[in-house]
Design a protein around this motif. Sequence first.
Motif, PDB file in Angstrom:
ATOM      1  N   ALA A  53      65.065 -94.926 126.531  1.00 19.58           N
ATOM      2  CA  ALA A  53      66.298 -94.405 127.123  1.00 19.58           C
ATOM      3  C   ALA A  53      66.043 -93.654 128.413  1.00 19.58           C
ATOM      4  N   HIS A  54      64.803 -93.222 128.648  1.00 23.34           N
ATOM      5  CA  HIS A  54      64.513 -92.387 129.809  1.00 23.34           C
ATOM      6  C   HIS A  54      63.997 -93.172 131.008  1.00 23.34           C
ATOM      7  N   TYR A 236      69.764 -88.751 131.187  1.00 25.42           N
ATOM      8  CA  TYR A 236      69.773 -87.363 131.663  1.00 25.42           C
ATOM      9  C   TYR A 236      70.984 -86.651 131.082  1.00 25.42           C
ATOM     10  N   VAL A 237      70.796 -85.398 130.651  1.00 26.27           N
ATOM     11  CA  VAL A 237      71.888 -84.537 130.190  1.00 26.27           C
ATOM     12  C   VAL A 237      71.759 -83.209 130.932  1.00 26.27           C
ATOM     13  N   PHE A 250      67.851 -83.490 137.956  1.00 27.92           N
ATOM     14  CA  PHE A 250      68.559 -84.732 138.256  1.00 27.92           C
ATOM     15  C   PHE A 250      67.840 -85.477 139.379  1.00 27.92           C
ATOM     16  N   ALA A 251      67.441 -84.729 140.417  1.00 28.74           N
ATOM     17  CA  ALA A 251      66.747 -85.346 141.549  1.00 28.74           C
ATOM     18  C   ALA A 251      65.420 -85.952 141.125  1.00 28.74           C
ATOM     19  N   ASN A 252      64.686 -85.237 140.264  1.00 33.20           N
ATOM     20  CA  ASN A 252      63.355 -85.690 139.858  1.00 33.20           C
ATOM     21  C   ASN A 252      63.377 -86.763 138.778  1.00 33.20           C
ATOM     22  N   VAL A 253      64.373 -86.704 137.896  1.00 32.64           N
ATOM     23  CA  VAL A 253      64.436 -87.672 136.803  1.00 32.64           C
ATOM     24  C   VAL A 253      65.241 -88.906 137.193  1.00 32.64           C
ATOM     25  N   VAL A 254      66.466 -88.689 137.687  1.00 35.88           N
ATOM     26  CA  VAL A 254      67.345 -89.805 138.030  1.00 35.88           C
ATOM     27  C   VAL A 254      67.104 -90.260 139.466  1.00 35.88           C
ATOM     28  N   GLY A 255      67.150 -89.300 140.410  1.00 36.94           N
ATOM     29  CA  GLY A 255      67.010 -89.645 141.813  1.00 36.94           C
ATOM     30  C   GLY A 255      65.729 -90.384 142.124  1.00 36.94           C
ATOM     31  N   ALA A 256      64.612 -89.910 141.582  1.00 36.68           N
ATOM     32  CA  ALA A 256      63.319 -90.546 141.855  1.00 36.68           C
ATOM     33  C   ALA A 256      63.302 -91.995 141.380  1.00 36.68           C
ATOM     34  N   GLN A 257      63.897 -92.259 140.221  1.00 39.78           N
ATOM     35  CA  GLN A 257      63.920 -93.632 139.699  1.00 39.78           C
ATOM     36  C   GLN A 257      64.866 -94.525 140.494  1.00 39.78           C
ATOM     37  N   VAL A 258      65.995 -93.962 140.927  1.00 37.51           N
ATOM     38  CA  VAL A 258      66.922 -94.750 141.752  1.00 37.51           C
ATOM     39  C   VAL A 258      66.248 -95.130 143.065  1.00 37.51           C
ATOM     40  N   ILE A 259      65.571 -94.168 143.694  1.00 35.26           N
ATOM     41  CA  ILE A 259      64.877 -94.416 144.957  1.00 35.26           C
ATOM     42  C   ILE A 259      63.826 -95.513 144.784  1.00 35.26           C
ATOM     43  N   ALA A 388      66.418 -78.265 127.557  1.00 35.77           N
ATOM     44  CA  ALA A 388      65.175 -77.487 127.552  1.00 35.77           C
ATOM     45  C   ALA A 388      63.963 -78.405 127.445  1.00 35.77           C
ATOM     46  N   LYS A 389      64.062 -79.435 126.606  1.00 31.97           N
ATOM     47  CA  LYS A 389      62.952 -80.388 126.461  1.00 31.97           C
ATOM     48  C   LYS A 389      62.760 -81.184 127.746  1.00 31.97           C
ATOM     49  N   GLN A 390      63.870 -81.665 128.322  1.00 36.21           N
ATOM     50  CA  GLN A 390      63.792 -82.426 129.566  1.00 36.21           C
ATOM     51  C   GLN A 390      63.212 -81.567 130.686  1.00 36.21           C
ATOM     52  N   HIS A 391      63.652 -80.321 130.724  1.00 35.42           N
ATOM     53  CA  HIS A 391      63.204 -79.408 131.774  1.00 35.42           C
ATOM     54  C   HIS A 391      61.709 -79.158 131.659  1.00 35.42           C
ATOM     55  N   SER A 392      61.228 -78.943 130.431  1.00 33.86           N
ATOM     56  CA  SER A 392      59.811 -78.700 130.203  1.00 33.86           C
ATOM     57  C   SER A 392      58.979 -79.923 130.584  1.00 33.86           C
TER      58      SER A 392
END
Length: 447
Positions: A53-54, A236-237, A250-259, A388-392
Amino acid sequence: MGLMVSTLLKLAALLILLGLTNASPDKFNFGHCEKIVKRWASSAVNQEAKADAHTLRDLLFFLHVPRTGGRTYFHCFLKKLYSNSQECPRSYDKLRFDPSKAKCRLLVNHDDYSMMSKLPDERTSVVTILRNPVDRVFSTYEFSVERDARRRNGPIEVEGNDPYDMEEMVMPLHDYINDPIARDIIHNGATFQVAGLTNNSYFTDAHEVRHCIMQYKELGDYALAVAKKRLDNMLYVGLTEEHRESATMFANVVGAQVISQLKSTKPGAATAAAEETSEQSTILDPEPDDGQSQNTTSEQENGISTPGNAETGKGNMTVNKLMGAYESCISTLRKSQSRRRVTSLKHIAPANFTKEARLHVSAAVLREIKSLNSLDLELYEYAQEIFAKQHSLSNQKLLTTESFGGIISSSYSITPWNLVLLASPLILLVLFIFAFVRARRTSKIKI
Protein backbone atom coordinates in the motif's frame (compact mmCIF):
# COMPACT_ATOMS: atom_id res chain seq x y z
CA MET A 1 -29.74 30.34 8.77
CA GLY A 2 -26.18 29.59 7.89
CA LEU A 3 -26.23 25.97 6.77
CA MET A 4 -23.26 24.32 5.15
CA VAL A 5 -24.92 22.42 2.34
CA SER A 6 -26.50 23.31 -0.95
CA THR A 7 -30.23 23.08 -1.62
CA LEU A 8 -29.60 20.01 -3.75
CA LEU A 9 -27.88 18.16 -0.90
CA LYS A 10 -30.64 19.16 1.52
CA LEU A 11 -33.30 17.85 -0.83
CA ALA A 12 -31.40 14.59 -1.38
CA ALA A 13 -30.95 14.06 2.34
CA LEU A 14 -34.60 14.76 3.08
CA LEU A 15 -35.76 12.41 0.31
CA ILE A 16 -33.57 9.63 1.66
CA LEU A 17 -34.82 10.18 5.20
CA LEU A 18 -38.39 10.31 3.92
CA GLY A 19 -37.99 7.05 2.06
CA LEU A 20 -36.49 5.35 5.08
CA THR A 21 -39.21 6.71 7.35
CA ASN A 22 -41.95 5.33 5.11
CA ALA A 23 -40.33 1.89 5.01
CA SER A 24 -41.76 -0.98 6.96
CA PRO A 25 -40.95 -0.69 10.70
CA ASP A 26 -39.92 -4.36 10.78
CA LYS A 27 -37.38 -3.79 8.04
CA PHE A 28 -35.08 -1.85 10.35
CA ASN A 29 -35.31 -3.90 13.52
CA PHE A 30 -31.99 -4.63 15.22
CA GLY A 31 -31.71 -8.21 14.01
CA HIS A 32 -32.15 -7.23 10.38
CA CYS A 33 -29.79 -4.27 10.71
CA GLU A 34 -27.07 -6.30 12.42
CA LYS A 35 -27.23 -8.87 9.64
CA ILE A 36 -26.86 -6.44 6.73
CA VAL A 37 -24.20 -4.34 8.50
CA LYS A 38 -22.11 -7.44 9.27
CA ARG A 39 -22.48 -8.64 5.68
CA TRP A 40 -21.37 -5.27 4.32
CA ALA A 41 -18.43 -5.01 6.74
CA SER A 42 -17.22 -8.52 5.94
CA SER A 43 -17.37 -7.86 2.21
CA ALA A 44 -15.65 -4.47 2.55
CA VAL A 45 -12.76 -5.77 4.68
CA ASN A 46 -12.17 -8.75 2.38
CA GLN A 47 -11.57 -6.36 -0.51
CA GLU A 48 -8.78 -4.53 1.32
CA ALA A 49 -5.85 -6.90 0.73
CA LYS A 50 -3.08 -4.82 -0.92
CA ALA A 51 0.40 -6.15 -1.60
CA ASP A 52 2.25 -2.89 -0.98
CA ALA A 53 0.00 0.00 0.00
CA HIS A 54 2.95 2.34 0.53
CA THR A 55 4.12 2.27 -3.08
CA LEU A 56 2.55 4.82 -5.42
CA ARG A 57 0.51 3.30 -8.20
CA ASP A 58 -0.63 4.72 -11.54
CA LEU A 59 -3.57 6.75 -10.17
CA LEU A 60 -3.51 8.85 -7.00
CA PHE A 61 -6.92 9.33 -5.35
CA PHE A 62 -6.95 12.11 -2.75
CA LEU A 63 -10.02 11.41 -0.62
CA HIS A 64 -10.70 14.93 0.66
CA VAL A 65 -12.55 14.99 3.97
CA PRO A 66 -14.15 18.48 4.24
CA ARG A 67 -12.72 21.01 6.70
CA THR A 68 -9.29 19.36 6.93
CA GLY A 69 -7.23 21.76 4.79
CA GLY A 70 -7.18 19.38 1.83
CA ARG A 71 -7.46 22.11 -0.78
CA THR A 72 -4.14 23.49 0.38
CA TYR A 73 -2.52 20.15 -0.47
CA PHE A 74 -4.35 20.07 -3.79
CA HIS A 75 -3.22 23.51 -4.92
CA CYS A 76 0.16 23.77 -3.16
CA PHE A 77 1.38 20.19 -3.64
CA LEU A 78 -0.51 18.20 -6.23
CA LYS A 79 -0.96 21.03 -8.73
CA LYS A 80 2.82 21.47 -8.57
CA LEU A 81 3.35 17.81 -9.40
CA TYR A 82 0.67 16.92 -11.92
CA SER A 83 -0.16 18.77 -15.12
CA ASN A 84 -3.73 19.70 -16.06
CA SER A 85 -3.85 16.88 -18.60
CA GLN A 86 -2.95 14.35 -15.90
CA GLU A 87 -5.76 15.42 -13.57
CA CYS A 88 -9.00 13.50 -13.94
CA PRO A 89 -11.61 15.82 -15.55
CA ARG A 90 -14.06 17.57 -13.22
CA SER A 91 -12.82 15.46 -10.37
CA TYR A 92 -14.32 17.75 -7.73
CA ASP A 93 -17.84 17.23 -9.06
CA LYS A 94 -19.05 13.64 -8.84
CA LEU A 95 -22.21 14.40 -10.77
CA ARG A 96 -20.06 15.16 -13.81
CA PHE A 97 -16.99 13.06 -13.09
CA ASP A 98 -16.12 10.67 -15.87
CA PRO A 99 -14.16 7.67 -14.50
CA SER A 100 -13.75 6.24 -18.01
CA LYS A 101 -10.77 8.53 -18.63
CA ALA A 102 -8.23 5.82 -17.98
CA LYS A 103 -5.19 7.98 -18.75
CA CYS A 104 -5.64 10.43 -15.86
CA ARG A 105 -3.21 10.18 -12.94
CA LEU A 106 -4.79 12.36 -10.22
CA LEU A 107 -8.28 12.37 -8.71
CA VAL A 108 -9.17 14.74 -5.87
CA ASN A 109 -12.71 15.12 -4.55
CA HIS A 110 -15.09 15.05 -1.59
CA ASP A 111 -16.52 11.69 -2.61
CA ASP A 112 -16.34 8.77 -0.25
CA TYR A 113 -14.29 5.59 -0.53
CA SER A 114 -16.99 3.94 -2.63
CA MET A 115 -15.49 5.88 -5.56
CA MET A 116 -12.93 3.08 -5.64
CA SER A 117 -15.60 0.86 -7.20
CA LYS A 118 -15.36 3.14 -10.26
CA LEU A 119 -11.56 3.12 -10.35
CA PRO A 120 -8.97 0.47 -11.23
CA ASP A 121 -8.37 -0.76 -7.68
CA GLU A 122 -5.12 -2.55 -8.44
CA ARG A 123 -3.68 0.62 -10.01
CA THR A 124 -4.95 3.20 -7.47
CA SER A 125 -3.29 4.62 -4.36
CA VAL A 126 -5.35 6.54 -1.80
CA VAL A 127 -4.30 9.41 0.47
CA THR A 128 -6.30 11.48 2.95
CA ILE A 129 -6.04 13.98 5.81
CA LEU A 130 -8.03 13.79 9.05
CA ARG A 131 -8.75 16.44 11.65
CA ASN A 132 -9.78 16.53 15.29
CA PRO A 133 -13.58 16.00 15.01
CA VAL A 134 -14.45 18.73 17.52
CA ASP A 135 -12.40 21.29 15.61
CA ARG A 136 -13.94 20.10 12.35
CA VAL A 137 -17.45 20.75 13.71
CA PHE A 138 -16.38 24.21 14.91
CA SER A 139 -14.85 24.97 11.51
CA THR A 140 -17.98 23.92 9.64
CA TYR A 141 -20.19 26.08 11.84
CA GLU A 142 -17.83 29.06 11.64
CA PHE A 143 -17.79 28.99 7.89
CA SER A 144 -21.58 28.86 7.69
CA VAL A 145 -21.70 32.05 9.76
CA GLU A 146 -18.87 33.66 7.78
CA ARG A 147 -20.53 32.83 4.48
CA ASP A 148 -23.87 34.27 5.55
CA ALA A 149 -22.15 37.44 6.77
CA ARG A 150 -20.33 37.79 3.47
CA ARG A 151 -23.55 37.50 1.49
CA ARG A 152 -25.36 40.21 3.44
CA ASN A 153 -25.28 43.74 2.08
CA GLY A 154 -24.54 45.59 5.29
CA PRO A 155 -23.56 45.19 8.92
CA ILE A 156 -25.83 43.34 11.32
CA GLU A 157 -26.79 44.53 14.78
CA VAL A 158 -25.49 41.81 17.07
CA GLU A 159 -26.05 41.90 20.82
CA GLY A 160 -23.14 40.57 22.81
CA ASN A 161 -19.84 39.21 21.53
CA ASP A 162 -20.37 35.44 21.54
CA PRO A 163 -19.92 34.32 17.92
CA TYR A 164 -21.41 30.91 18.75
CA ASP A 165 -24.70 32.35 19.93
CA MET A 166 -25.95 34.99 17.51
CA GLU A 167 -29.66 34.33 17.23
CA GLU A 168 -30.14 37.65 15.42
CA MET A 169 -28.29 36.23 12.46
CA VAL A 170 -27.80 32.48 12.53
CA MET A 171 -28.70 29.31 14.36
CA PRO A 172 -26.69 29.11 17.62
CA LEU A 173 -24.08 26.38 17.83
CA HIS A 174 -26.01 24.37 20.43
CA ASP A 175 -28.99 24.18 18.04
CA TYR A 176 -26.84 23.73 14.96
CA ILE A 177 -25.20 20.51 16.13
CA ASN A 178 -28.63 18.92 16.67
CA ASP A 179 -30.07 20.02 13.34
CA PRO A 180 -31.16 16.99 11.21
CA ILE A 181 -28.92 18.10 8.35
CA ALA A 182 -25.91 18.33 10.66
CA ARG A 183 -26.65 14.92 12.14
CA ASP A 184 -26.96 13.43 8.67
CA ILE A 185 -23.93 15.03 7.02
CA ILE A 186 -21.44 16.44 9.55
CA HIS A 187 -21.30 14.17 12.58
CA ASN A 188 -19.05 11.13 12.14
CA GLY A 189 -18.60 12.38 8.59
CA ALA A 190 -14.96 11.28 8.32
CA THR A 191 -15.76 7.70 9.34
CA PHE A 192 -18.66 7.44 6.92
CA GLN A 193 -16.59 8.98 4.13
CA VAL A 194 -13.61 6.65 4.62
CA ALA A 195 -15.96 3.67 5.07
CA GLY A 196 -17.80 4.66 1.88
CA LEU A 197 -21.21 5.20 3.50
CA THR A 198 -22.12 8.81 2.72
CA ASN A 199 -25.43 9.75 1.12
CA ASN A 200 -23.68 9.66 -2.27
CA SER A 201 -22.20 6.18 -1.86
CA TYR A 202 -21.81 3.92 -4.88
CA PHE A 203 -21.95 0.78 -2.73
CA THR A 204 -25.02 -1.43 -3.05
CA ASP A 205 -27.29 -1.15 0.00
CA ALA A 206 -25.12 1.66 1.40
CA HIS A 207 -28.10 3.79 2.40
CA GLU A 208 -29.69 0.90 4.29
CA VAL A 209 -26.41 0.10 6.05
CA ARG A 210 -25.89 3.74 6.93
CA HIS A 211 -29.42 4.10 8.30
CA CYS A 212 -28.96 1.02 10.50
CA ILE A 213 -25.67 2.30 11.89
CA MET A 214 -27.19 5.68 12.66
CA GLN A 215 -30.22 4.06 14.29
CA TYR A 216 -28.27 1.55 16.41
CA LYS A 217 -25.12 3.13 17.82
CA GLU A 218 -23.49 -0.19 18.70
CA LEU A 219 -23.38 -1.11 15.00
CA GLY A 220 -21.07 1.84 14.40
CA ASP A 221 -18.13 -0.34 15.44
CA TYR A 222 -18.42 -2.18 12.13
CA ALA A 223 -18.12 1.03 10.12
CA LEU A 224 -15.20 2.08 12.32
CA ALA A 225 -13.40 -1.23 11.73
CA VAL A 226 -13.78 -0.87 7.96
CA ALA A 227 -12.57 2.74 8.05
CA LYS A 228 -9.50 1.77 10.12
CA LYS A 229 -8.66 -1.01 7.70
CA ARG A 230 -8.83 1.42 4.82
CA LEU A 231 -6.53 3.87 6.56
CA ASP A 232 -4.05 1.00 7.00
CA ASN A 233 -4.01 0.49 3.25
CA MET A 234 -3.57 4.13 2.27
CA LEU A 235 -0.35 5.50 0.86
CA TYR A 236 -0.44 8.46 3.25
CA VAL A 237 -2.60 9.65 6.18
CA GLY A 238 -2.02 13.24 7.30
CA LEU A 239 -3.28 15.25 10.27
CA THR A 240 -4.50 18.84 10.05
CA GLU A 241 -3.17 19.68 13.51
CA GLU A 242 0.33 18.36 12.68
CA HIS A 243 0.57 20.77 9.79
CA ARG A 244 4.32 21.14 9.32
CA GLU A 245 5.13 17.48 9.93
CA SER A 246 2.26 16.37 7.66
CA ALA A 247 3.42 18.61 4.82
CA THR A 248 7.03 17.45 5.11
CA MET A 249 5.98 13.82 5.19
CA PHE A 250 3.64 14.30 2.22
CA ALA A 251 6.52 15.74 0.20
CA ASN A 252 8.88 12.91 1.15
CA VAL A 253 6.42 10.02 0.93
CA VAL A 254 4.01 11.04 -1.84
CA GLY A 255 5.85 13.84 -3.62
CA ALA A 256 9.10 11.91 -4.00
CA GLN A 257 7.30 8.95 -5.57
CA VAL A 258 5.27 11.14 -7.91
CA ILE A 259 8.45 12.91 -9.06
CA SER A 260 10.18 9.58 -9.65
CA GLN A 261 7.15 8.20 -11.45
CA LEU A 262 6.72 11.21 -13.72
CA LYS A 263 10.43 11.30 -14.59
CA SER A 264 10.13 7.78 -15.92
CA THR A 265 7.48 8.84 -18.44
CA LYS A 266 8.31 9.72 -22.03
CA PRO A 267 10.09 13.11 -22.31
CA GLY A 268 7.82 14.22 -25.13
CA ALA A 269 4.71 13.59 -23.08
CA ALA A 270 6.18 15.41 -20.09
CA THR A 271 7.02 18.46 -22.18
CA ALA A 272 3.55 18.57 -23.68
CA ALA A 273 2.03 18.25 -20.22
CA ALA A 274 4.20 21.09 -18.93
CA GLU A 275 2.89 23.45 -21.61
CA GLU A 276 -0.64 22.92 -20.34
CA THR A 277 0.22 24.06 -16.83
CA SER A 278 0.79 27.68 -17.77
CA GLU A 279 -2.91 28.34 -17.20
CA GLN A 280 -3.85 29.28 -13.64
CA SER A 281 -6.12 26.85 -11.86
CA THR A 282 -9.40 27.92 -10.33
CA ILE A 283 -9.45 27.87 -6.54
CA LEU A 284 -12.75 26.52 -5.33
CA ASP A 285 -11.59 26.80 -1.76
CA PRO A 286 -8.10 27.49 -0.46
CA GLU A 287 -8.47 25.74 2.88
CA PRO A 288 -5.52 26.80 5.04
CA ASP A 289 -4.17 24.52 7.71
CA ASP A 290 -6.63 25.88 10.26
CA GLY A 291 -9.47 24.86 7.96
CA GLN A 292 -11.35 28.14 8.13
CA SER A 293 -12.87 28.20 4.68
CA GLN A 294 -15.54 26.34 2.81
CA ASN A 295 -15.35 23.61 0.23
CA THR A 296 -17.64 25.12 -2.39
CA THR A 297 -16.69 28.78 -2.48
CA SER A 298 -16.05 30.20 -5.92
CA GLU A 299 -12.89 31.98 -6.99
CA GLN A 300 -14.88 35.14 -7.65
CA GLU A 301 -16.28 35.08 -4.13
CA ASN A 302 -12.86 34.51 -2.62
CA GLY A 303 -10.96 36.88 -4.84
CA ILE A 304 -8.01 34.49 -4.87
CA SER A 305 -5.78 33.11 -7.58
CA THR A 306 -3.36 30.23 -7.45
CA PRO A 307 0.39 30.62 -7.85
CA GLY A 308 1.57 29.02 -11.07
CA ASN A 309 2.96 25.51 -11.27
CA ALA A 310 5.78 26.10 -13.72
CA GLU A 311 7.84 23.13 -12.53
CA THR A 312 5.12 20.60 -13.26
CA GLY A 313 5.96 17.95 -15.79
CA LYS A 314 9.28 19.52 -16.80
CA GLY A 315 11.32 16.84 -15.13
CA ASN A 316 13.26 19.29 -12.94
CA MET A 317 11.11 19.11 -9.81
CA THR A 318 12.74 17.81 -6.63
CA VAL A 319 11.44 17.27 -3.09
CA ASN A 320 13.29 20.39 -1.92
CA LYS A 321 11.83 22.47 -4.74
CA LEU A 322 8.39 21.04 -3.98
CA MET A 323 8.62 22.11 -0.33
CA GLY A 324 9.80 25.57 -1.38
CA ALA A 325 6.89 25.92 -3.79
CA TYR A 326 4.52 24.71 -1.07
CA GLU A 327 5.74 27.29 1.45
CA SER A 328 5.32 30.11 -1.07
CA CYS A 329 1.89 28.89 -2.16
CA ILE A 330 0.48 28.42 1.34
CA SER A 331 1.71 31.87 2.36
CA THR A 332 -0.27 33.38 -0.51
CA LEU A 333 -3.39 31.38 0.37
CA ARG A 334 -3.23 32.34 4.03
CA LYS A 335 -2.99 36.03 3.23
CA SER A 336 -5.94 35.83 0.84
CA GLN A 337 -8.03 33.85 3.29
CA SER A 338 -7.22 36.27 6.10
CA ARG A 339 -8.33 39.26 4.00
CA ARG A 340 -11.56 37.53 3.09
CA ARG A 341 -12.24 36.57 6.68
CA VAL A 342 -11.73 40.12 7.95
CA THR A 343 -14.03 41.46 5.24
CA SER A 344 -16.74 38.90 6.03
CA LEU A 345 -16.73 39.15 9.82
CA LYS A 346 -16.68 42.93 10.01
CA HIS A 347 -20.41 42.70 9.26
CA ILE A 348 -21.05 40.97 12.58
CA ALA A 349 -18.56 42.81 14.81
CA PRO A 350 -17.81 42.66 17.72
CA ALA A 351 -18.35 38.89 17.47
CA ASN A 352 -15.32 37.13 16.02
CA PHE A 353 -14.06 33.56 15.68
CA THR A 354 -10.79 32.90 17.44
CA LYS A 355 -9.21 30.00 19.30
CA GLU A 356 -9.89 31.90 22.51
CA ALA A 357 -13.59 32.23 21.63
CA ARG A 358 -13.87 28.46 21.34
CA LEU A 359 -12.68 28.13 24.92
CA HIS A 360 -15.85 29.89 26.10
CA VAL A 361 -18.18 27.31 24.57
CA SER A 362 -19.90 25.45 27.38
CA ALA A 363 -18.65 22.07 28.54
CA ALA A 364 -22.13 20.63 27.90
CA VAL A 365 -21.98 21.58 24.20
CA LEU A 366 -18.47 20.16 23.87
CA ARG A 367 -19.61 16.89 25.46
CA GLU A 368 -22.51 16.69 23.04
CA ILE A 369 -20.24 17.31 20.03
CA LYS A 370 -17.94 14.52 21.22
CA SER A 371 -20.88 12.18 21.77
CA LEU A 372 -22.27 12.90 18.30
CA ASN A 373 -18.83 12.24 16.79
CA SER A 374 -17.74 9.22 18.83
CA LEU A 375 -16.76 7.22 15.72
CA ASP A 376 -14.73 10.08 14.30
CA LEU A 377 -12.92 10.53 17.61
CA GLU A 378 -11.82 6.90 17.59
CA LEU A 379 -10.85 7.04 13.93
CA TYR A 380 -8.82 10.19 14.56
CA GLU A 381 -6.94 8.51 17.42
CA TYR A 382 -6.17 5.61 15.10
CA ALA A 383 -4.99 8.03 12.41
CA GLN A 384 -2.65 9.60 14.97
CA GLU A 385 -1.09 6.19 15.57
CA ILE A 386 -0.62 5.63 11.83
CA PHE A 387 0.83 9.11 11.44
CA ALA A 388 3.32 8.54 14.27
CA LYS A 389 4.53 5.33 12.62
CA GLN A 390 4.76 6.97 9.19
CA HIS A 391 6.56 9.95 10.68
CA SER A 392 9.10 7.75 12.47
CA LEU A 393 9.74 5.65 9.35
CA SER A 394 10.05 8.75 7.16
CA ASN A 395 12.53 10.32 9.59
CA GLN A 396 14.63 7.15 9.70
CA LYS A 397 14.86 7.03 5.90
CA LEU A 398 15.67 10.74 5.76
CA LEU A 399 18.39 10.45 8.40
CA THR A 400 19.92 7.45 6.65
CA THR A 401 20.01 9.31 3.35
CA GLU A 402 21.39 12.49 4.89
CA SER A 403 24.02 10.61 6.92
CA PHE A 404 25.25 8.71 3.89
CA GLY A 405 25.24 11.87 1.80
CA GLY A 406 27.04 13.78 4.57
CA ILE A 407 29.80 11.20 4.84
CA ILE A 408 30.37 11.28 1.10
CA SER A 409 30.30 15.07 0.84
CA SER A 410 32.35 15.86 3.97
CA SER A 411 34.91 13.07 3.98
CA TYR A 412 35.27 12.38 0.29
CA SER A 413 34.73 15.64 -1.50
CA ILE A 414 35.93 15.52 -5.06
CA THR A 415 39.42 17.05 -4.95
CA PRO A 416 42.70 15.66 -6.32
CA TRP A 417 43.95 14.89 -2.81
CA ASN A 418 40.72 13.07 -1.83
CA LEU A 419 40.85 11.10 -5.04
CA VAL A 420 44.35 9.96 -4.07
CA LEU A 421 43.08 8.99 -0.59
CA LEU A 422 40.16 7.10 -2.10
CA ALA A 423 42.41 5.29 -4.55
CA SER A 424 45.22 4.50 -2.06
CA PRO A 425 43.81 1.19 -0.77
CA LEU A 426 43.20 0.02 -4.31
CA ILE A 427 46.71 1.08 -5.42
CA LEU A 428 48.31 -0.73 -2.47
CA LEU A 429 46.31 -3.86 -3.26
CA VAL A 430 47.40 -3.79 -6.90
CA LEU A 431 51.06 -3.28 -5.89
CA PHE A 432 50.84 -6.15 -3.41
CA ILE A 433 49.39 -8.51 -6.01
CA PHE A 434 51.99 -7.40 -8.55
CA ALA A 435 54.84 -8.00 -6.07
CA PHE A 436 53.44 -11.39 -5.06
CA VAL A 437 53.09 -12.57 -8.67
CA ARG A 438 56.58 -11.33 -9.54
CA ALA A 439 58.06 -13.08 -6.51
CA ARG A 440 56.49 -16.38 -7.56
CA ARG A 441 57.81 -16.02 -11.10
CA THR A 442 61.32 -15.30 -9.79
CA SER A 443 61.13 -18.33 -7.56
CA LYS A 444 60.17 -20.61 -10.46
CA ILE A 445 63.06 -19.29 -12.58
CA LYS A 446 65.59 -20.07 -9.84
CA ILE A 447 64.27 -23.64 -9.54
